[in-house]
Design an enzyme around this catalytic site. Structure first.
Site, mmCIF file in Angstrom:
data_model
loop_
_atom_site.group_PDB
_atom_site.id
_atom_site.type_symbol
_atom_site.label_atom_id
_atom_site.label_comp_id
_atom_site.label_asym_id
_atom_site.label_seq_id
_atom_site.Cartn_x
_atom_site.Cartn_y
_atom_site.Cartn_z
ATOM 1 N N ASP A 1 -14.633 40.492 9.713
ATOM 2 C CA ASP A 1 -13.963 41.715 10.139
ATOM 3 C C ASP A 1 -12.830 41.432 11.128
ATOM 4 O O ASP A 1 -12.951 41.761 12.303
ATOM 5 C CB ASP A 1 -15.000 42.657 10.774
ATOM 6 C CG ASP A 1 -14.478 44.068 10.886
ATOM 7 O OD1 ASP A 1 -13.369 44.331 10.395
ATOM 8 O OD2 ASP A 1 -15.191 44.915 11.462
ATOM 9 N N GLU B 1 -7.577 45.508 17.028
ATOM 10 C CA GLU B 1 -8.958 45.827 17.386
ATOM 11 C C GLU B 1 -9.672 44.669 18.088
ATOM 12 O O GLU B 1 -10.278 44.853 19.140
ATOM 13 C CB GLU B 1 -9.726 46.233 16.121
ATOM 14 C CG GLU B 1 -11.200 46.501 16.381
ATOM 15 C CD GLU B 1 -11.948 46.972 15.141
ATOM 16 O OE1 GLU B 1 -11.332 47.076 14.064
ATOM 17 O OE2 GLU B 1 -13.163 47.239 15.270
ATOM 18 N N GLU C 1 -20.299 51.163 5.612
ATOM 19 C CA GLU C 1 -20.461 51.767 6.944
ATOM 20 C C GLU C 1 -20.688 53.273 6.861
ATOM 21 O O GLU C 1 -20.109 54.058 7.602
ATOM 22 C CB GLU C 1 -19.236 51.445 7.821
ATOM 23 C CG GLU C 1 -19.055 49.940 8.015
ATOM 24 C CD GLU C 1 -17.902 49.557 8.933
ATOM 25 O OE1 GLU C 1 -16.952 50.344 9.062
ATOM 26 O OE2 GLU C 1 -17.982 48.467 9.526
HETATM 27 O O1 GCW Z 1 -13.178 46.692 11.773
HETATM 28 C C1 GCW Z 1 -14.004 47.726 11.370
HETATM 29 C C2 GCW Z 1 -13.737 48.806 12.342
HETATM 30 C C3 GCW Z 1 -13.956 50.193 11.803
HETATM 31 C C4 GCW Z 1 -13.220 50.305 10.470
HETATM 32 C C5 GCW Z 1 -13.783 49.277 9.517
HETATM 33 C C6 GCW Z 1 -13.086 49.280 8.173
HETATM 34 C C7 GCW Z 1 -12.091 52.174 9.501
HETATM 35 O O2 GCW Z 1 -14.496 48.585 13.494
HETATM 36 O O3 GCW Z 1 -13.465 51.090 12.750
HETATM 37 O O4 GCW Z 1 -13.291 51.597 9.932
HETATM 38 O O5 GCW Z 1 -13.614 48.000 10.056
HETATM 39 O O6 GCW Z 1 -12.243 48.423 7.964
HETATM 40 O O7 GCW Z 1 -13.383 50.100 7.337
#
Ligand code: GCW
Length: 659
Positions: free
Chosen positions: A356, A384, A277
């Site tokens: 995720d 989240e 990311e």
């Molecule tokens: O779930 C996603 C999140 C990001 C997060 C990423 C990760 C810290 O939306 O905000 O970044 O995973 O785990 O690195």
């Protein structure tokens, strides 16, 4: 200086350590034998409890130990963190080879309450099944323009940082450390894995801020870790490259690490999100992730530190038109070939599922695929994708399912893992976790990390007992009623059958069925007029199912054997497909949304009936949040049902209202 128990700032909730939880210990005559910083902590705790409840604490036995109800004694022969607890001749005795074990023994006695002081019981040895039980904070030092102070934080600001500075609230940090130790956590990372500019400096010129936090955590046996950017040498004025095989870069890290240990002698190590990311990583230099991790491992090795290298590596700039790329495959494809190449003090930190932190995912195939690599499994306590601490969603049953899963049909995840990690859900909110009931998630994570085989229901019972000492049965039953099934309820009204996402892009709260459908993030459901789901079979799909050992690959390969709860994760199914549970897919979509909402309505009623059984402010906060949960659950129901009714044209068999 004698150790004193941290004083909670005015208005801050004691969570699972209210004074009442210490009544049994505090009303006893206690003897503490041994020395060392953590023995001082045990002494301070016992003295604090006794000052409240009329007991007393001695350091040296005047007239033998039989004059005491409770004895804590250092005795050789135990492993680090291990303790024994038994009772004979009217004395309860906790033994351990040092203060760390005694501290866990103390909290064990607190959990037992009065039961610790009755009858006889042979000494029983307790030890954590998992050595590293860690919380990762996604806290930024400086407020990030998009992510704020705490990335994916739903509990106010950071406990550690505010507006670019350390908050310096040592009492509150120590109170937090105390809560964590009481559920068995022994490591914490104090900043976000997305390391922005200000935060990069924690490694070097701002290490003092980290050392100040470490001092508070140390008092409760917790080691401090730091998230670092892979590009640190470049960002912090070292070599112009971050190439892990470059001698200058390796030297820079060795130096920087030496200075970290000068400030924090028991520093735990680094956490790294690389090539993920947008974070920098070894790919830019044509190097592997083993090269990257091993370079940091080498810098940490002389001091006994560990690098936690995250496996969350995937293409976040995917073209939605491209049906051959499957994000779920990414971690395995990147890391499984590197098995055996990681240094002994490198731990690969793998999210529990391949995507995720969705409400339902299969267990990541990476976990069974790297027998020669140390692994930590990462959970997300911060909610989240599970209601953002506005919805009640107790994750104990989900985590327990993951921990009990046997990737090779033999060894459970909980036994394969060298570490268990959760992204923290705590912040500077007076209830620590925003939603008061989200405290149960933090507590449950710690206890499951200590004993991954524990029944989540038993852990919840403990949490209820500690948080509400002397609770009448009606309250205990009510808390179980609203928490026990809350994860499945949440799953029902949001994204069952493993379909995932369907959330509002960006902040991820609330429904948007196609929110990510044409995005670059690789999280699609492929709904059309005929059906929905992702074909991840080996025969006709992305081949993801074949990343599992044969026993599971076969189960997941066919919709006839794939468990319903993962049906749409593994298969694209027509709306008329009859699930193993007996309903058609479309009817299941409708039924679960209606049921989920009905369950939230019922939980809200139960909560209402608990008024008067707890502190009014606590009751009111949860009651208010239930209104939002119900509003949101109805929104989920109506958007999802309308969407699929419009796509499929199939009416609800029970004629309920769909828009
Ligand atoms: O779930 C996603 C999140 C990001 C997060 C990423 C990760 C810290 O939306 O905000 O970044 O995973 O785990 O690195």
């Amino acid at each position: 200086m004698p150790f004193t128990v941290p004083v909670l700032p005015e208005g801050v909730d004691p969570a699972w350590l209210p004074p009442g939880a210490f009544r049994a210990v505090g009303s006893r005559r206690t003897l503490i034998q041994g020395s060392g910083p953590l023995v001082e902590t045990v002494h301070g705790e016992a003295a604090w409890a006794c000052a409240r409840f009329g007991g007393g604490v001695d350091r040296a036995a005047g007239s033998g130990t039989s004059a005491y109800d409770l004895v804590f004694r250092v005795e050789q022969g135990y492993r680090d963190e291990e303790f024994a607890c038994g009772r004979s001749g009217g004395t309860t005795v906790v033994t351990a080879s040092g203060g760390r074990g005694l501290l866990y023994g103390l909290f064990h006695v607190v959990r037992l309450g009065e039961d610790a002081f009755h009858g006889e019981r042979p000494a029983e040895v307790h030890r954590p099944a998992v050595a590293l039980r860690m919380l990762d904070h996604w806290d930024n030092v400086a407020v990030h323009p998009v992510m704020g102070q705490v990335e994916r934080g739903y509990a106010g600001g950071s406990l550690f940082w505010r507006d670019g500075r350390a908050r310096g609230e040592s009492e509150r940090v120590r109170a937090y450390a105390r809560l964590l130790a009481a559920c068995g956590i022994n490591a914490v990372a104090v900043n976000n894995v997305n390391v922005h500019e200000t935060e990069a400096h924690l490694l070097t010129d701002r290490i003092g801020d980290v050392a100040a936090l470490a001092e508070q955590f140390r008092a409760y046996g917790i080691r401090t870790h730091l998230s670092v950017t892979f590009a640190a040498p470049v960002v912090l004025g070292g070599p112009a490259t971050a190439d892990p095989l470059d001698a200058g870069v390796r030297g820079w890290w060795a130096e920087a690490t030496a200075r970290v240990y000068e400030s924090i002698p028991d520093f735990g190590g680094y956490v790294v999100k690389a090539d993920s990311e947008g974070q920098p990583g070894p790919f830019a230099y044509g190097r592997s992730h083993a090269d990257g991790a091993n370079m940091l491992a080498a810098a940490l090795e002389p001091y006994g530190g560990t690098v936690h290298w995250r496996a969350f590596v995937y293409d976040h700039r995917q073209d939605w038109r491209d049906r051959s790329t499957d994000r779920a495959r990414a971690a395995y494809d990147h890391f499984a070939p590197l098995d055996g190449e990681f240094a002994a003090n490198a731990v690969l930190q793998v999210k529990h599922g391949p995507m995720d932190f969705q409400v339902r995912e299969p267990v990541s195939p990476v976990i069974g695929a790297m027998p020669r690599t140390r692994l930590a499994v990462e959970f997300q306590a911060t909610q989240e994708y599970t209601g953002q601490q506005r919805h009640v969603c107790w994750l104990g049953p989900m985590w327990s399912e993951v921990l009990r899963f046997r990737p090779d049909a033999e060894t459970a995840v909980g036994a394969l893992a060298d570490g268990l990690v959760a992204v923290s859900n705590a912040g500077d909110d007076p209830y620590w976790t925003g939603h008061p009931l989200a405290q149960a998630n933090l507590y449950t994570f710690g206890r499951l990390a200590w004993d991954p085989g524990a029944g989540p229901g038993d852990v919840l019972r403990e949490w209820i007992g500690l948080t509400h000492p002397d609770a009448p049965e009606r309250l205990v039953d009510g808390l179980h009623a609203v928490l026990d099934g809350s994860w499945r309820t949440y799953e029902k009204y949001t994204a069952p059958l493993g379909v995932g996402f369907m959330v509002q892009p960006g902040h991820h709260y609330g429904p948007s069925v196609d929110g990510y459908e044409y995005s670059p993030w690789g999280t699609y459901h492929f709904a059309d007029r005929d059906g929905v789901g992702v074909d991840r079979s080996a025969a006709t799909g992305t081949g993801y199912a074949a990343q599992y050992a044969k026993v599971w690959a076969e189960v997941y390969e066919s919709p006839d054997t794939c468990p319903d709860e993962l049906a749409l994760f593994f298969h694209h199914l027509p709306y008329g497909h009859v699930l193993r549970g007996g309903s058609t897919l479309i009817q299941h979509i409708y039924d679960t949304r209606f049921e989920g909402v009905a369950e939230v309505e019922a939980a809200r009623e139960v909560w209402g009936s608990l008024a008067g059984l707890m502190e009014p402010a606590r009751h009111a906060r949860v009651a208010e949040l239930y209104e939002e949960q119900l509003r949101s659950a109805r929104e989920w129901r109506d958007q999802v049902n309308s969407y699929f009714f419009r796509k499929s044209g199939v009416p609800d068999a029970r004629g309920r209202r769909i828009y």
